[in-house]
Design a protein around this motif. Structure first.
Motif, PDB file in Angstrom:
ATOM      1  N   GLY A  10     -30.087 -19.145   6.554  1.00 31.21           N
ATOM      2  CA  GLY A  10     -29.376 -19.088   5.265  1.00 31.21           C
ATOM      3  C   GLY A  10     -29.293 -17.692   4.694  1.00 31.21           C
ATOM      4  N   PRO A  66     -29.916  -4.693   0.816  1.00 33.79           N
ATOM      5  CA  PRO A  66     -28.654  -3.989   0.570  1.00 33.79           C
ATOM      6  C   PRO A  66     -28.388  -3.825  -0.915  1.00 33.79           C
ATOM      7  N   VAL A 326     -39.304  -0.007   1.904  1.00 37.98           N
ATOM      8  CA  VAL A 326     -38.444   0.301   0.766  1.00 37.98           C
ATOM      9  C   VAL A 326     -39.341   0.496  -0.459  1.00 37.98           C
ATOM     10  N   HIS A 433     -40.188  -4.254   5.547  1.00 35.89           N
ATOM     11  CA  HIS A 433     -39.306  -5.237   6.181  1.00 35.89           C
ATOM     12  C   HIS A 433     -39.378  -5.029   7.690  1.00 35.89           C
ATOM     13  N   CYS A 436     -35.647  -5.564  10.549  1.00 38.62           N
ATOM     14  CA  CYS A 436     -34.633  -6.031   9.591  1.00 38.62           C
ATOM     15  C   CYS A 436     -33.205  -5.594   9.943  1.00 38.62           C
ATOM     16  N   GLY A 468     -23.543 -13.191  13.168  1.00 44.22           N
ATOM     17  CA  GLY A 468     -24.531 -12.497  12.349  1.00 44.22           C
ATOM     18  C   GLY A 468     -24.695 -11.041  12.709  1.00 44.22           C
ATOM     19  N   SER A 475     -23.134  -4.531   8.509  1.00 43.02           N
ATOM     20  CA  SER A 475     -22.810  -4.410   7.084  1.00 43.02           C
ATOM     21  C   SER A 475     -22.569  -5.802   6.498  1.00 43.02           C
ATOM     22  N   LEU A 476     -22.690  -5.883   5.173  1.00 43.67           N
ATOM     23  CA  LEU A 476     -22.460  -7.175   4.516  1.00 43.67           C
ATOM     24  C   LEU A 476     -21.039  -7.655   4.805  1.00 43.67           C
TER      25      LEU A 476
HETATM   26  C1  LIG Z   1     -33.267  -2.453   3.601  1.00 43.92           C
HETATM   27  C2  LIG Z   1     -31.851  -2.821   3.962  1.00 43.92           C
HETATM   28  C3  LIG Z   1     -30.782  -2.194   3.310  1.00 43.92           C
HETATM   29  C4  LIG Z   1     -29.474  -2.535   3.648  1.00 43.92           C
HETATM   30  N1  LIG Z   1     -28.446  -1.956   2.943  1.00 43.92           N
HETATM   31  C5  LIG Z   1     -27.176  -2.372   3.158  1.00 43.92           C
HETATM   32  C6  LIG Z   1     -26.118  -1.941   2.296  1.00 43.92           C
HETATM   33  O1  LIG Z   1     -26.338  -1.198   1.309  1.00 43.92           O
HETATM   34  N2  LIG Z   1     -24.854  -2.384   2.556  1.00 43.92           N
HETATM   35  C7  LIG Z   1     -24.585  -3.241   3.595  1.00 43.92           C
HETATM   36  O2  LIG Z   1     -23.405  -3.602   3.798  1.00 43.92           O
HETATM   37  N3  LIG Z   1     -25.577  -3.715   4.398  1.00 43.92           N
HETATM   38  C8  LIG Z   1     -26.860  -3.318   4.198  1.00 43.92           C
HETATM   39  N4  LIG Z   1     -27.883  -3.816   4.966  1.00 43.92           N
HETATM   40  C9  LIG Z   1     -27.577  -4.755   6.077  1.00 43.92           C
HETATM   41  C10 LIG Z   1     -27.398  -6.207   5.603  1.00 43.92           C
HETATM   42  O3  LIG Z   1     -28.181  -6.459   4.471  1.00 43.92           O
HETATM   43  C11 LIG Z   1     -27.813  -7.196   6.702  1.00 43.92           C
HETATM   44  O4  LIG Z   1     -27.227  -6.840   7.944  1.00 43.92           O
HETATM   45  C12 LIG Z   1     -27.382  -8.616   6.350  1.00 43.92           C
HETATM   46  O5  LIG Z   1     -27.916  -9.000   5.091  1.00 43.92           O
HETATM   47  C13 LIG Z   1     -27.818  -9.582   7.458  1.00 43.92           C
HETATM   48  O6  LIG Z   1     -27.447 -10.903   7.109  1.00 43.92           O
HETATM   49  P1  LIG Z   1     -27.608 -12.118   8.130  1.00 43.92           P
HETATM   50  O7  LIG Z   1     -27.332 -13.354   7.389  1.00 43.92           O
HETATM   51  O8  LIG Z   1     -26.818 -11.869   9.368  1.00 43.92           O
HETATM   52  O9  LIG Z   1     -29.149 -12.042   8.590  1.00 43.92           O
HETATM   53  P2  LIG Z   1     -30.479 -12.299   7.752  1.00 43.92           P
HETATM   54  O10 LIG Z   1     -30.353 -11.743   6.392  1.00 43.92           O
HETATM   55  O11 LIG Z   1     -31.571 -11.790   8.640  1.00 43.92           O
HETATM   56  O12 LIG Z   1     -30.568 -13.891   7.649  1.00 43.92           O
HETATM   57  C14 LIG Z   1     -31.156 -14.701   8.637  1.00 43.92           C
HETATM   58  C15 LIG Z   1     -31.781 -15.903   7.942  1.00 43.92           C
HETATM   59  O13 LIG Z   1     -32.354 -16.744   8.939  1.00 43.92           O
HETATM   60  C16 LIG Z   1     -33.576 -17.259   8.422  1.00 43.92           C
HETATM   61  N5  LIG Z   1     -34.424 -17.705   9.547  1.00 43.92           N
HETATM   62  C17 LIG Z   1     -35.118 -16.936  10.435  1.00 43.92           C
HETATM   63  N6  LIG Z   1     -35.791 -17.736  11.303  1.00 43.92           N
HETATM   64  C18 LIG Z   1     -35.491 -19.014  10.972  1.00 43.92           C
HETATM   65  C19 LIG Z   1     -35.874 -20.295  11.501  1.00 43.92           C
HETATM   66  N7  LIG Z   1     -36.688 -20.427  12.550  1.00 43.92           N
HETATM   67  N8  LIG Z   1     -35.385 -21.406  10.903  1.00 43.92           N
HETATM   68  C20 LIG Z   1     -34.532 -21.319   9.826  1.00 43.92           C
HETATM   69  N9  LIG Z   1     -34.154 -20.141   9.288  1.00 43.92           N
HETATM   70  C21 LIG Z   1     -34.625 -19.002   9.855  1.00 43.92           C
HETATM   71  C22 LIG Z   1     -34.160 -16.087   7.648  1.00 43.92           C
HETATM   72  O14 LIG Z   1     -35.152 -16.525   6.732  1.00 43.92           O
HETATM   73  C23 LIG Z   1     -32.913 -15.523   6.979  1.00 43.92           C
HETATM   74  O15 LIG Z   1     -32.665 -16.110   5.719  1.00 43.92           O
HETATM   75  C24 LIG Z   1     -29.215  -3.506   4.658  1.00 43.92           C
HETATM   76  C25 LIG Z   1     -30.291  -4.140   5.318  1.00 43.92           C
HETATM   77  C26 LIG Z   1     -31.589  -3.817   4.964  1.00 43.92           C
HETATM   78  C27 LIG Z   1     -32.726  -4.546   5.631  1.00 43.92           C
END
Ligand SMILES: Cc1cc2nc3c(=O)[nH]c(=O)nc-3n(C[C@H](O)[C@H](O)[C@H](O)COP(=O)(O)OP(=O)(O)OC[C@H]3O[C@@H](n4cnc5c(N)ncnc54)[C@H](O)[C@@H]3O)c2cc1C
Length: 492
Positions: A10, A66, A326, A433, A436, A468, A475-476
């Motif tokens: 999520g 982010p 962070v 983190h 991450c 993902g 990026s978001l």
């Molecule tokens: C410090 C930081 C700063 C950033 N800054 C920026 C920015 O300024 N601008 C930008 O565009 N991007 C930025 N990013 C990148 C961006 O935030 C991420 O790439 C993006 O949020 C990833 O989203 P996601 O849903 O793909 O993955 P995730 O956010 O990793 O979501 C995966 C989800 O799966 C869940 N999960 C894991 N294992 C299980 C399991 N076994 N069962 C059920 N659920 C599970 C986790 O709890 C999590 O909620 C940043 C990232 C970081 C860490």
């Protein structure tokens, strides 16, 4: 058979997949399963109350993940429009100092240097020697991509075109700022596809390619309303309560859909294709779900750990991921100011390489400059965020607040208009983190194509899609786009 889609994870990718799938397949049941108690993954915004010693208070938004979005990501503009978030958007205009001024901090030196933001600035020292000659010479350099190579590291690419000093100074800093990674390991095609495309377009020259028109992607199926008008002249944006408003609004919207169920505090423990071909998603609570289709929005290594040997998939553990620390800092307002006005600064790879002897800082964001509209009484406080770690080997002593403050005062020491010694912060928060940000290595695009091929046949036969940050961009905007495209090939 009625369609039942289970979305694993999520974070923003999982939530946007649920949003778009529930609209595309209104007759289907969509179940989103999240391990933790909250949705949003790495997105985490919190408003804290702070007080200075003189009785002034403020409510300040802190981001531990982010913090900004770029207006070019149409899939995010679409969500803003469809979720009614328009009035919560706060923007940084391209004309503001926060948009125009970005800095570098060259390791083992004091103070910051200004990155070029205008034609005249490239002629001023130190850019006159650090930047200008390499960029001016590049179009005259002959095409030098070796025949047959289909990918290389960011550092290789930049060294080929702009020389090693430019690659280390600007390339490594850019990679620190986005991937918290080592530019000598990251794939240029996966991490910066536009650079590779510019070289192609410019007959071997990136600069020439950048000046030529870019044939844009023809896929324009975004329902964005008047949000693009609002984004004219905007450099970056966020929301009044931080980026967390986006997953928050998605989760609220999804809870109100009759065809969607959201499960949280529910780690998935395994993913099986049974002997009769049925899909089984097992939760650690003991519950089992038998969906017709699955979207995985999990980090790829997590997905790998859930698969049974008879349905394993290639390349899920091929990319490592960066870990970062962070550090959010809030200071009382000072005269002169703590830092120059601007977005913040990045620190390139030290000349001597990454070592525990270095401070381990990747960069610092001057949050008060870019997004002060988020905070009440912002004028009385200065908010900064320091990013540490990534390829820098760091220990807990590197991230102690006093150690970081000493280092920041070296970075922010300037001859004239800002403070030489930082005051005591009135609020600090340090978060680590692990793993991450995925780091795509050279060959990533090919590996992801092979993964797609493996998913289309064999036990999965197109019933599992993997999306993902680990697949097509961190990026978001990339994450929301991949959620929008999830399940597109599933007909009726
Ligand atoms: C410090 C930081 C700063 C950033 N800054 C920026 C920015 O300024 N601008 C930008 O565009 N991007 C930025 N990013 C990148 C961006 O935030 C991420 O790439 C993006 O949020 C990833 O989203 P996601 O849903 O793909 O993955 P995730 O956010 O990793 O979501 C995966 C989800 O799966 C869940 N999960 C894991 N294992 C299980 C399991 N076994 N069962 C059920 N659920 C599970 C986790 O709890 C999590 O909620 C940043 C990232 C970081 C860490």
């Amino acid at each position: 058979m009625n369609r039942h889609v289970v979305i694993l994870g999520g974070g923003l990718t999982g939530l946007s997949s649920a949003f778009h799938l529930s609209r595309r397949f209104p007759e289907a049941l969509i179940t989103l399963v999240e391990k933790t108690s909250r949705f949003g993954g790495w997105i985490s915004s919190e408003r804290v109350q702070v007080h200075d010693g003189d009785g002034r208070t403020a409510e300040i938004v802190l981001e531990s993940g982010p913090r900004t979005l770029r207006p070019n990501a149409k899939s995010v503009l679409e969500l803003i429009h469809l979720l009614g978030l328009k009035n919560s958007v706060i923007t940084t205009p391209i004309t503001s100092s926060a948009a125009k001024n970005r800095y570098l901090q060259i390791p083992e030196t004091q103070g910051l240097i200004t990155l070029p933001n205008s034609l005249t600035s490239v002629f001023s020292p130190p850019m006159r020697t650090l930047f200008l000659p390499h960029v001016l010479r590049e179009p005259a350099k002959r095409r030098n991509r070796p025949d047959g190579i289909t990918d290389e590291t960011v550092d290789n690419f930049m060294t080929r075109r702009f020389g090693p000093t430019f690659a280390r100074t600007f390339g490594s800093a850019l990679v620190h700022g986005i991937y918290a990674a080592d530019s000598r390991k990251l794939s240029v095609r996966a991490a910066f596809p536009s650079l590779w495309a510019m070289e192609d377009r410019g007959w071997g020259s990136v600069v020439r390619g950048a000046l030529l028109p870019n044939p844009t992607d023809s896929q324009e199926d975004y329902d964005v309303g008047d949000i693009p008008d609002m984004m004219k002249g905007v450099s970056v944006y966020s929301f009044i309560d931080g980026i967390g408003m986006l997953p928050g609004a998605l989760a609220t919207h999804l809870r109100n859909q009759s065809n969607v169920e959201l499960l949280h505090d529910n780690p998935i423990s395994s993913l099986i294709v049974a002997d009769d071909g049925q899909l089984e998603v097992k939760l650690s609570s003991g519950q089992m779900i038998n969906p017709t289709h699955i979207i995985s929005a999990l980090p790829l290594p997590v997905l790998d750990g859930l698969l049974h040997s008879n349905s394993s998939l290639p390349h899920l553990t091929a990319s490592p991921a960066s870990s970062v620390v962070v550090l959010n800092l809030i200071f009382p307002q000072t005269q002169p100011k703590l830092h120059p006005s601007g977005f913040g600064y990045l620190v390139p790879r030290p000349l001597s390489g990454y070592s525990p002897h270095n401070p381990g800082i990747l960069g610092t964001v001057f949050d008060s400059c870019a997004l002060s509209a988020q905070d009440s009484n912002a004028a009385n406080f200065t908010k900064m965020t320091v990013m540490m770690g990534g390829p820098n080997p760091i220990t807990p002593s590197h991230t102690e607040v006093d150690t970081v403050l000493k280092q920041l005062s070296v970075h922010l020491t300037a001859p004239d208009d800002y403070l030489k010694v930082l005051p005591e912060p009135i609020y600090t928060r340090t978060q680590r983190h692990d793993d991450c940000i995925p780091n795509p290595m050279p060959g990533h695009l090919r590996r992801m194509e092979e993964l797609k091929t493996a998913l289309a046949k064999g036990p999965w036969s197109g019933r599992l899609e993997v999306v993902g940050a680990g697949v097509r961009g961190v990026s978001l905007g990339d994450c929301v786009e991949s959620g929008k495209r999830a399940g597109e090939s599933w007909t009726c």
